[in-house]
Design an enzyme around this catalytic site. Sequence first.
Site, PDB file in Angstrom:
ATOM      1  N   CYS A  16      39.101  39.327  80.355  1.00 58.54           N
ATOM      2  CA  CYS A  16      39.151  40.677  79.787  1.00 58.54           C
ATOM      3  C   CYS A  16      39.293  41.689  80.925  1.00 58.54           C
ATOM      4  O   CYS A  16      38.567  41.621  81.922  1.00 58.54           O
ATOM      5  CB  CYS A  16      37.880  40.963  79.001  1.00 58.54           C
ATOM      6  SG  CYS A  16      37.763  42.676  78.416  1.00 58.54           S
TER       7      CYS A  16
ATOM      8  N   GLU B 139      30.349  34.841  82.042  1.00 55.39           N
ATOM      9  CA  GLU B 139      30.728  36.109  82.674  1.00 55.39           C
ATOM     10  C   GLU B 139      29.916  36.360  83.938  1.00 55.39           C
ATOM     11  O   GLU B 139      30.441  36.833  84.953  1.00 55.39           O
ATOM     12  CB  GLU B 139      30.556  37.270  81.693  1.00 55.39           C
ATOM     13  CG  GLU B 139      31.034  38.593  82.274  1.00 55.39           C
ATOM     14  CD  GLU B 139      30.819  39.770  81.353  1.00 55.39           C
ATOM     15  OE1 GLU B 139      30.596  40.884  81.860  1.00 55.39           O
ATOM     16  OE2 GLU B 139      30.878  39.579  80.109  1.00 55.39           O
TER      17      GLU B 139
ATOM     18  N   SER C 117      27.067  36.290  73.560  1.00 56.06           N
ATOM     19  CA  SER C 117      26.059  37.258  73.988  1.00 56.06           C
ATOM     20  C   SER C 117      26.089  38.517  73.139  1.00 56.06           C
ATOM     21  O   SER C 117      25.053  38.997  72.680  1.00 56.06           O
ATOM     22  CB  SER C 117      26.278  37.618  75.463  1.00 56.06           C
ATOM     23  OG  SER C 117      25.388  38.630  75.873  1.00 56.06           O
TER      24      SER C 117
ATOM     25  N   CYS D   2      30.919  47.292  77.977  1.00 56.25           N
ATOM     26  CA  CYS D   2      32.237  47.671  77.478  1.00 56.25           C
ATOM     27  C   CYS D   2      32.139  48.507  76.202  1.00 56.25           C
ATOM     28  O   CYS D   2      31.131  48.495  75.494  1.00 56.25           O
ATOM     29  CB  CYS D   2      33.107  46.431  77.272  1.00 56.25           C
ATOM     30  SG  CYS D   2      32.761  45.523  75.763  1.00 56.25           S
TER      31      CYS D   2
ATOM     32  N   HIS E  28      36.017  35.398  79.650  1.00 51.21           N
ATOM     33  CA  HIS E  28      34.780  35.740  80.354  1.00 51.21           C
ATOM     34  C   HIS E  28      34.961  35.875  81.852  1.00 51.21           C
ATOM     35  O   HIS E  28      34.083  36.380  82.544  1.00 51.21           O
ATOM     36  CB  HIS E  28      33.719  34.672  80.076  1.00 51.21           C
ATOM     37  CG  HIS E  28      33.579  34.346  78.623  1.00 51.21           C
ATOM     38  ND1 HIS E  28      34.138  33.211  78.046  1.00 51.21           N
ATOM     39  CD2 HIS E  28      32.970  35.004  77.615  1.00 51.21           C
ATOM     40  CE1 HIS E  28      33.867  33.203  76.753  1.00 51.21           C
ATOM     41  NE2 HIS E  28      33.168  34.271  76.469  1.00 51.21           N
TER      42      HIS E  28
ATOM     43  N   THR F   4      29.124  42.770  80.672  1.00 49.75           N
ATOM     44  CA  THR F   4      29.720  43.754  79.758  1.00 49.75           C
ATOM     45  C   THR F   4      29.166  43.699  78.339  1.00 49.75           C
ATOM     46  O   THR F   4      29.417  44.610  77.550  1.00 49.75           O
ATOM     47  CB  THR F   4      31.246  43.560  79.677  1.00 49.75           C
ATOM     48  OG1 THR F   4      31.530  42.268  79.129  1.00 49.75           O
ATOM     49  CG2 THR F   4      31.891  43.703  81.039  1.00 49.75           C
TER      50      THR F   4
END
Length: 339
Positions: A116, A146, A243, A214, A94, A184
Site C-alpha cells: 500500500c 506491516e 488488524s 491511514c 502489508h 497504519t
Amino acid sequence: MDQTANVPLPLATGIAKPTLKVLLAGPRGFCAGVDRAIKIVELALERFGAPVYVRHEIVHNRFVVETLQTKGAVFVEELDEIPDDGQPVIFSAHGVPKSVPAAAEARQMMYLDATCPLVSKVHREAERHFKDGAHILLIGHAGHPEVIGTMGQLPAGSVTLVEDAEQAAAVQPPPGPLAYATQTTLSVDDTTEVLDVLRARFPDLSAPIKEDICYATTNRQAAVKAIAERCDFMVVVGAPNSSNSVRLREVAERAGCPRAVLVQRGRDFDPSLVDGLSTIGITAGASAPELLVGEVVTRLRERFTLEIEDVTVAEEKIIFNLPRPLRDRPARVPAPAAE
C-alpha cells in the site's frame, strides 16, 4: 383415549418477523490500498498467465485469497518455495523488509510490489529519520507483517517496537534523537494514548510529516463511533488476523455498543444472537469485500424484517496507481495449438 394427542400440529403460517433496525457504517470495506493490491494480482494473472506467486496473503481476508487461488494465484510464505519458472511474484499490501526484493533480484525473479502506498510512506519517513540520525520508536503490533516490513527497512537495532502505553512508559531507547512511526491500521485512540506517554517522557520526539494511521482506518473507526451508542450489537465483517478489523470491534465497544463480534462471512454469523434487540450496526474491515456484508444482511433477513439506514461520515475517492509493469501492457496471447 385421545388418538390425536401425539399428532404434530401444523406449523403456524403468516407470523410476522420481528423488526430489526440495521445501521450500516460508512465508509466500510475495501480501501484504495486493498483494491490496488487485488487488482495487481488479477492483472498479473491476465497478462502473464498462471501461476502468479504471492508472498503471504495479499490482504488479510480468506475469501479474497481463496477467490484469487481459483484464478491461478499461488500463495507462499517465502521466496524459496517458488520455482525458477519465470513467473512473477507479488509482495503483499502489508509491505516487506528490504531483504525480500533483494533476494528476488539475486534470483533474477520478476516481482511486483503491491505494498500500500501509505505503508510505503511510513517506510520512507522511517528512512528519513534514520538518515537524520534518529532512533525510531515504532508503535505497532509485534509479528504483524506491516511491522516486520517497516522494521526491515532499516539496519537491526535502529527501531524499537512499542505496543502499548505500558511499554511506552518503560521503553529505554538509546541516547540521542528520537522519532516515531506507527503501523497504519492501529486504533486512533490507543495510538494517541501511547503517544501522550512517549511525548511526556521524550519532549523532543520527532513526528512524521503526516499522520501514519491511514485515512481508511481513521474513517472506518469514525463511522463505527458515529453509530455505536445507537446500537445494541455490532457486527464487524473481517478476518481475525486483520488488524484494522479487530480494532473496529474494540472501537465499537469502547464507543458505547454493549457487544461487538467479528465474523468472516455470513455463514459464520448466528442471527439468533440479536433476538430481542432493536438496533444493530454492521461494518467491515478494509480488506473485506462488500459481498460479505451482503451475506450478513441476508442471514438477518431470514429471521427479521429489516429497516436499513446508511450512516456515512466520509466519502473516499482515493485511487492509487498500479505498478509500471502492469500499465498499458497487452495481455499474454496464448500460443497456437500444435497441429
